[in-house]
Design a protein around this motif. Structure first.
Motif, PDB file in Angstrom:
ATOM      1  N   ALA A   2       0.836  -1.198   0.000  1.00  0.00           N
ATOM      2  CA  ALA A   2       0.000   0.000   0.000  1.00  0.00           C
ATOM      3  C   ALA A   2       0.874   1.252   0.000  1.00  0.00           C
ATOM      4  CB  ALA A   2      -0.903   0.000   1.226  1.00  0.00           C
ATOM      5  N   GLU A   3       0.472   2.190  -0.808  1.00  0.00           N
ATOM      6  CA  GLU A   3       1.213   3.453  -0.902  1.00  0.00           C
ATOM      7  C   GLU A   3       0.773   4.383   0.225  1.00  0.00           C
ATOM      8  OE1 GLU A   3       0.841   7.232  -3.708  1.00  0.00           O
ATOM      9  OE2 GLU A   3       1.295   5.359  -4.751  1.00  0.00           O
ATOM     10  N   LYS A   4       1.752   4.874   1.019  1.00  0.00           N
ATOM     11  CA  LYS A   4       1.428   5.738   2.149  1.00  0.00           C
ATOM     12  C   LYS A   4       2.096   7.094   2.057  1.00  0.00           C
ATOM     13  CE  LYS A   4       0.671   1.929   5.382  1.00  0.00           C
ATOM     14  NZ  LYS A   4       1.034   1.346   6.685  1.00  0.00           N
ATOM     15  N   ASN A   5       3.007   7.231   1.097  1.00  0.00           N
ATOM     16  CA  ASN A   5       3.741   8.491   1.039  1.00  0.00           C
ATOM     17  C   ASN A   5       4.175   8.767  -0.395  1.00  0.00           C
ATOM     18  OD1 ASN A   5       5.110  10.796   1.762  1.00  0.00           O
ATOM     19  ND2 ASN A   5       6.916   9.725   2.499  1.00  0.00           N
ATOM     20  N   ILE A   6       3.932   9.969  -0.883  1.00  0.00           N
ATOM     21  CA  ILE A   6       4.404  10.405  -2.197  1.00  0.00           C
ATOM     22  C   ILE A   6       5.200  11.675  -1.983  1.00  0.00           C
ATOM     23  CG2 ILE A   6       3.752  11.207  -4.486  1.00  0.00           C
ATOM     24  CD1 ILE A   6       1.211   9.582  -4.236  1.00  0.00           C
ATOM     25  N   GLN A   7       6.466  11.682  -2.452  1.00  0.00           N
ATOM     26  CA  GLN A   7       7.343  12.820  -2.162  1.00  0.00           C
ATOM     27  C   GLN A   7       8.307  13.039  -3.306  1.00  0.00           C
ATOM     28  OE1 GLN A   7       9.555  12.279   1.448  1.00  0.00           O
ATOM     29  NE2 GLN A   7      10.254  14.397   1.527  1.00  0.00           N
ATOM     30  N   ILE A   8       8.496  14.286  -3.691  1.00  0.00           N
ATOM     31  CA  ILE A   8       9.479  14.646  -4.706  1.00  0.00           C
ATOM     32  C   ILE A   8      10.649  15.316  -4.008  1.00  0.00           C
ATOM     33  CG2 ILE A   8       9.930  16.041  -6.750  1.00  0.00           C
ATOM     34  CD1 ILE A   8       7.004  15.725  -7.495  1.00  0.00           C
ATOM     35  N   LEU A   9      11.867  14.815  -4.240  1.00  0.00           N
ATOM     36  CA  LEU A   9      13.053  15.310  -3.557  1.00  0.00           C
ATOM     37  C   LEU A   9      13.901  16.142  -4.507  1.00  0.00           C
ATOM     38  CD1 LEU A   9      14.058  12.028  -1.730  1.00  0.00           C
ATOM     39  CD2 LEU A   9      12.608  13.881  -0.889  1.00  0.00           C
ATOM     40  N   ASP A  10      14.553  17.171  -3.971  1.00  0.00           N
ATOM     41  CA  ASP A  10      15.456  17.990  -4.767  1.00  0.00           C
ATOM     42  C   ASP A  10      16.886  17.814  -4.271  1.00  0.00           C
ATOM     43  OD1 ASP A  10      15.580  19.389  -2.408  1.00  0.00           O
ATOM     44  OD2 ASP A  10      14.346  21.062  -3.103  1.00  0.00           O
ATOM     45  N   GLU A  34      11.968  -1.160  14.593  1.00  0.00           N
ATOM     46  CA  GLU A  34      12.503  -2.519  14.572  1.00  0.00           C
ATOM     47  C   GLU A  34      12.265  -3.204  13.225  1.00  0.00           C
ATOM     48  OE1 GLU A  34      11.055  -4.770  17.824  1.00  0.00           O
ATOM     49  OE2 GLU A  34      11.998  -3.508  19.359  1.00  0.00           O
ATOM     50  N   GLY A  35      11.099  -3.001  12.630  1.00  0.00           N
ATOM     51  CA  GLY A  35      10.789  -3.633  11.356  1.00  0.00           C
ATOM     52  C   GLY A  35      10.899  -2.649  10.207  1.00  0.00           C
ATOM     53  N   LEU A  36      10.837  -3.184   8.992  1.00  0.00           N
ATOM     54  CA  LEU A  36      10.921  -2.330   7.810  1.00  0.00           C
ATOM     55  C   LEU A  36       9.639  -1.524   7.633  1.00  0.00           C
ATOM     56  CD1 LEU A  36      12.530  -4.811   5.265  1.00  0.00           C
ATOM     57  CD2 LEU A  36      13.652  -2.904   6.429  1.00  0.00           C
ATOM     58  N   PRO A  37       9.743  -0.299   7.146  1.00  0.00           N
ATOM     59  CA  PRO A  37       8.543   0.520   6.931  1.00  0.00           C
ATOM     60  C   PRO A  37       7.644  -0.092   5.861  1.00  0.00           C
ATOM     61  CG  PRO A  37      10.490   1.574   5.984  1.00  0.00           C
ATOM     62  CD  PRO A  37      10.983   0.424   6.786  1.00  0.00           C
ATOM     63  N   ASP A  38       6.354  -0.109   6.147  1.00  0.00           N
ATOM     64  CA  ASP A  38       5.367  -0.680   5.227  1.00  0.00           C
ATOM     65  C   ASP A  38       4.813   0.438   4.353  1.00  0.00           C
ATOM     66  OD1 ASP A  38       3.618  -2.306   3.925  1.00  0.00           O
ATOM     67  OD2 ASP A  38       2.114  -2.291   5.518  1.00  0.00           O
ATOM     68  N   LYS A  88      13.126   7.813  10.039  1.00  0.00           N
ATOM     69  CA  LYS A  88      13.139   7.287  11.403  1.00  0.00           C
ATOM     70  C   LYS A  88      12.498   5.913  11.509  1.00  0.00           C
ATOM     71  CE  LYS A  88      13.513  11.518  14.110  1.00  0.00           C
ATOM     72  NZ  LYS A  88      12.932  12.336  15.209  1.00  0.00           N
ATOM     73  N   ASP A  89      11.629   5.571  10.557  1.00  0.00           N
ATOM     74  CA  ASP A  89      11.007   4.252  10.635  1.00  0.00           C
ATOM     75  C   ASP A  89      11.795   3.199   9.860  1.00  0.00           C
ATOM     76  OD1 ASP A  89      10.398   5.201   8.127  1.00  0.00           O
ATOM     77  OD2 ASP A  89       8.271   4.683   8.190  1.00  0.00           O
ATOM     78  N   PHE A  90      13.012   3.558   9.378  1.00  0.00           N
ATOM     79  CA  PHE A  90      13.895   2.547   8.793  1.00  0.00           C
ATOM     80  C   PHE A  90      14.812   2.044   9.897  1.00  0.00           C
ATOM     81  CE2 PHE A  90      17.294   0.706   6.274  1.00  0.00           C
ATOM     82  CZ  PHE A  90      16.579   0.064   5.285  1.00  0.00           C
ATOM     83  N   PRO A  91      14.889   0.726  10.114  1.00  0.00           N
ATOM     84  CA  PRO A  91      15.516   0.198  11.331  1.00  0.00           C
ATOM     85  C   PRO A  91      17.035   0.220  11.361  1.00  0.00           C
ATOM     86  CG  PRO A  91      14.778  -1.605   9.943  1.00  0.00           C
ATOM     87  CD  PRO A  91      14.268  -0.337   9.298  1.00  0.00           C
ATOM     88  N   HIS A 121      10.679   0.821  -2.266  1.00  0.00           N
ATOM     89  CA  HIS A 121      10.315   0.285  -0.952  1.00  0.00           C
ATOM     90  C   HIS A 121      11.393  -0.683  -0.488  1.00  0.00           C
ATOM     91  CE1 HIS A 121       8.752  -3.074  -3.469  1.00  0.00           C
ATOM     92  NE2 HIS A 121       9.008  -3.813  -2.412  1.00  0.00           N
ATOM     93  N   ALA A 122      11.354  -1.032   0.787  1.00  0.00           N
ATOM     94  CA  ALA A 122      12.313  -1.977   1.373  1.00  0.00           C
ATOM     95  C   ALA A 122      11.604  -3.277   1.706  1.00  0.00           C
ATOM     96  CB  ALA A 122      12.933  -1.384   2.632  1.00  0.00           C
ATOM     97  N   GLU A 123      12.334  -4.395   1.561  1.00  0.00           N
ATOM     98  CA  GLU A 123      11.748  -5.691   1.878  1.00  0.00           C
ATOM     99  C   GLU A 123      12.837  -6.694   2.245  1.00  0.00           C
ATOM    100  OE1 GLU A 123       9.722  -6.595  -1.819  1.00  0.00           O
ATOM    101  OE2 GLU A 123      11.374  -7.896  -2.485  1.00  0.00           O
ATOM    102  N   ASN A 124      12.395  -7.809   2.800  1.00  0.00           N
ATOM    103  CA  ASN A 124      13.242  -8.991   3.002  1.00  0.00           C
ATOM    104  C   ASN A 124      14.480  -8.715   3.860  1.00  0.00           C
ATOM    105  OD1 ASN A 124      13.957 -11.693   2.721  1.00  0.00           O
ATOM    106  ND2 ASN A 124      15.051 -11.367   0.790  1.00  0.00           N
TER     107      ASN A 124
END
Length: 292
Positions: A2-10, A34-38, A88-91, A121-124
């Motif tokens: 599920a998509e929770k964040n849309i962001q354009i970075l400069d 502790e876990g990977l961001p969903d 901050k939610d990346f462990p 996204h991050a996984e595994n």
């Protein structure tokens, strides 16, 4: 996912992200999950910067064409990758993570005139005898069509339940392992890698600062793994199929300045590549290119 964040970075955001990465090295209680961001980070409506692309192919010794080099989308996705790593939610802390391997799936070539949507996204996350591994997955779509996907595997060195297991014996049968002559050689300078840092946005201190490199255990600055990943393909340009899988395992870093030997081998399914130290013969990179 599920998509929770849309962001354009400069570019300014990228510099701030490296500051966050350094801060993330500090032991701040409660600062990391502790876990990977969903969630998936998205960069929408991405148009190709012709000047940046031209500088990229020049510094990576590739040819400028009307389609993107198979490795160039890594540069386009890098702001989203960094944004995810320093959140901050990346462990795991971003600084000090080691890029172990990379797999690119090009479903079809991407035209320089097309508009892209980039999702990361991050996984595994899993244990390794040397630490924790995690995959950063990038998908590029054009009008809903998946055209390019990448799995970048990073290692955070630390003790795990596998740390005391015996080291598996490795058999190197990649090109150049039997003492054959190299196909060509590449010279790599600090100036060239500093230019790649500017073009790619990857100003990790290990690539641009001798002091920064020594802080992470390297005697001097080292080349970006994704620069070697791109430059290795130069010798095969024009001979790769449109639908291609490019799998890379990174070995010992390239200490600058350096000369590296490039070895190639034709296979039934494509090509095998290796970049090696010309005297010590250890591998900096081994790779396979296979038609999809």
């Amino acid at each position: 996912m599920a998509e929770k964040n849309i962001q354009i970075l400069d570019q300014q955001g990228m510099l701030q992200n490296y500051a966050k990465a350094v801060l993330g090295m500090l032991p701040l209680p409660g600062a990391k999950a502790e876990g990977l961001p969903d969630r998936t980070l998205r960069i929408a409506d991405v148009k190709i910067d012709a000047n940046n692309l031209a500088e990229y192919v020049k510094v990576c010794r590739l040819r400028l064409r009307d389609t993107l080099p198979i490795t160039y989308p890594f540069v386009l996705s890098f702001p989203a990758v960094m944004n995810l790593l320093v959140s901050k939610d990346f462990p795991l802390p971003a600084m000090g993570m080691v890029h172990m391997s990379n797999k690119i799936e090009q479903i079809r070539p991407i035209s320089v005139s097309e508009t892209l949507t980039i999702d990361v996204h991050a996984e595994n996350m899993r244990e390794h005898r040397s630490g924790l591994l995690v995959d950063l997955v990038t998908e590029i779509t054009i009008e809903g069509e998946l055209v390019w996907r990448q799995f970048s595997t990073f290692l955070r060195k630390q003790r795990t339940s596998l740390s005391d297991e015996p080291r598996p014996e490795k058999v190197d049968d990649s090109p150049g392992s039997a003492g054959e002559l190299p196909t060509t050689t590449l010279k790599v300078t600090g100036k060239q890698i500093a230019k790649y840092a500017d073009v790619s946005g990857d100003h990790n201190p290990i690539h641009v600062s001798k002091i920064g490199a020594k802080a992470f255990g390297f005697p001097t600055v080292i080349a970006h793994g994704m620069w070697t990943c791109a430059a290795a393909l130069g010798i095969l340009e024009g001979r790769l199929p449109d639908a291609t899988t490019y799998t890379v395992d990174f070995g010992k870093p390239v200490l600058l300045p350096a000369k590296v030997a490039v070895f190639t081998r034709k296979t039934d399914s494509g090509w095998e590549l290796a970049l090696r130290h010309p005297k010590k013969e250890h591998a900096h990179l081994t790779a396979k290119i296979e038609a999809r």
